[in-house]
Design a protein around this motif. Structure first.
Motif, PDB file in Angstrom:
ATOM      1  N   ALA A  14       0.971  -1.228   0.073  1.00 22.12           N
ATOM      2  CA  ALA A  14       0.106   0.070   0.087  1.00 22.12           C
ATOM      3  C   ALA A  14       0.841   1.298  -0.080  1.00 22.12           C
ATOM      4  O   ALA A  14       0.503   2.168  -0.871  1.00 22.12           O
ATOM      5  CB  ALA A  14      -0.943   0.055   1.065  1.00 22.12           C
ATOM      6  N   TRP A  15       1.887   1.315   0.872  1.00 24.41           N
ATOM      7  CA  TRP A  15       2.755   2.515   0.929  1.00 24.41           C
ATOM      8  C   TRP A  15       3.645   2.677  -0.200  1.00 24.41           C
ATOM      9  O   TRP A  15       3.783   3.625  -0.730  1.00 24.41           O
ATOM     10  CB  TRP A  15       3.958   2.308   1.885  1.00 24.41           C
ATOM     11  CG  TRP A  15       3.208   2.907   3.268  1.00 24.41           C
ATOM     12  CD1 TRP A  15       2.932   2.249   4.470  1.00 24.41           C
ATOM     13  CD2 TRP A  15       2.887   4.296   3.519  1.00 24.41           C
ATOM     14  NE1 TRP A  15       2.693   3.115   5.491  1.00 24.41           N
ATOM     15  CE2 TRP A  15       2.615   4.286   5.001  1.00 24.41           C
ATOM     16  CE3 TRP A  15       3.116   5.495   2.717  1.00 24.41           C
ATOM     17  CZ2 TRP A  15       1.983   5.482   5.368  1.00 24.41           C
ATOM     18  CZ3 TRP A  15       2.602   6.567   3.184  1.00 24.41           C
ATOM     19  CH2 TRP A  15       2.141   6.591   4.660  1.00 24.41           C
ATOM     20  N   GLN A  18       1.560   4.384  -2.666  1.00 23.19           N
ATOM     21  CA  GLN A  18       1.409   5.982  -2.524  1.00 23.19           C
ATOM     22  C   GLN A  18       2.683   6.506  -2.575  1.00 23.19           C
ATOM     23  O   GLN A  18       2.808   7.836  -3.016  1.00 23.19           O
ATOM     24  CB  GLN A  18       0.666   6.045  -1.072  1.00 23.19           C
ATOM     25  CG  GLN A  18      -0.536   5.342  -0.924  1.00 23.19           C
ATOM     26  CD  GLN A  18      -1.697   5.860  -2.062  1.00 23.19           C
ATOM     27  OE1 GLN A  18      -1.804   7.173  -2.051  1.00 23.19           O
ATOM     28  NE2 GLN A  18      -2.165   5.234  -2.568  1.00 23.19           N
ATOM     29  N   ARG A  19       3.839   5.911  -2.495  1.00 21.31           N
ATOM     30  CA  ARG A  19       5.168   6.633  -2.206  1.00 21.31           C
ATOM     31  C   ARG A  19       6.255   5.830  -2.978  1.00 21.31           C
ATOM     32  O   ARG A  19       7.050   5.290  -2.244  1.00 21.31           O
ATOM     33  CB  ARG A  19       5.379   6.930  -0.676  1.00 21.31           C
ATOM     34  CG  ARG A  19       4.601   8.038  -0.035  1.00 21.31           C
ATOM     35  CD  ARG A  19       4.598   9.213  -0.612  1.00 21.31           C
ATOM     36  NE  ARG A  19       6.135   9.728  -0.566  1.00 21.31           N
ATOM     37  CZ  ARG A  19       6.913  10.358   0.045  1.00 21.31           C
ATOM     38  NH1 ARG A  19       6.555  10.808   1.302  1.00 21.31           N
ATOM     39  NH2 ARG A  19       8.182  10.685  -0.039  1.00 21.31           N
TER      40      ARG A  19
END
Length: 165
Positions: A14-15, A18-19
């Motif tokens: 997930a991170w 996003q990043r």
């Protein structure tokens, strides 16, 4: 062969979505270490509870037990092993004396000093607790082979050496 996935993998995916500019490999390692530490803390507390010991009592009693017969140390030696203040150690010794798990004795080498000695009841409790603790920790590591455990222990030792210095 597909690798098993865990909650940390889900969080890192997930991170990463996003990043994507960040390297999440530290999170992959240390988040798992943190999660395992919580499981270990619960297992330790249960092992101590079943032996009618608080974690701080375990710290003092296990230091005395590891010292070998006659299972005694000076308060200063106990301070060095448990990393608490002098006042805290005095309070802990008082409470353990009250529970008859240790006793104070005059130091024959220095009449101005005392030694803290593990009583028979203290030894029985600490021996029961270490047996329960080793069993619980073995259960936590049951999915790893002996060679995996050895390799992991070596890697964790290497990592912790920088912090313990």
């Amino acid at each position: 062969m597909t690798q098993e996935s865990d909650e940390v993998d889900r969080i890192v995916r997930a991170w990463t979505g996003q990043r994507p500019d960040l390297d999440f490999s530290p999170l992959e390692v240390l988040s798992r270490v943190g999660r395992l530490a919580r499981h270990l803390d619960r297992a330790r507390r249960e092992a101590f509870r079943r032996s009618d010991l608080e974690p701080w009592e375990w710290d003092v009693l296990s230091a005395l037990r590891r010292a070998g017969e006659p299972y005694q140390l000076s308060p200063k030696q106990l301070l060095q092993q448990t990393l608490v203040s002098s006042g805290t150690m005095t309070n802990r010794i008082d409470r353990l004396v009250g529970r008859r798990l240790v006793r104070r004795e005059d130091d024959p080498a220095d009449r101005r000093s005392i030694l803290v000695t593990l009583t028979d009841d203290g030894r029985i409790r600490v021996d029961a607790a270490i047996t329960r603790l080793v069993d619980a920790e073995a259960h936590l590591l049951a999915r790893l082979s002996r060679s995996d455990r050895d390799r992991l222990a070596g890697l964790l030792r290497k990592l912790s050496m920088g912090f313990d210095a």
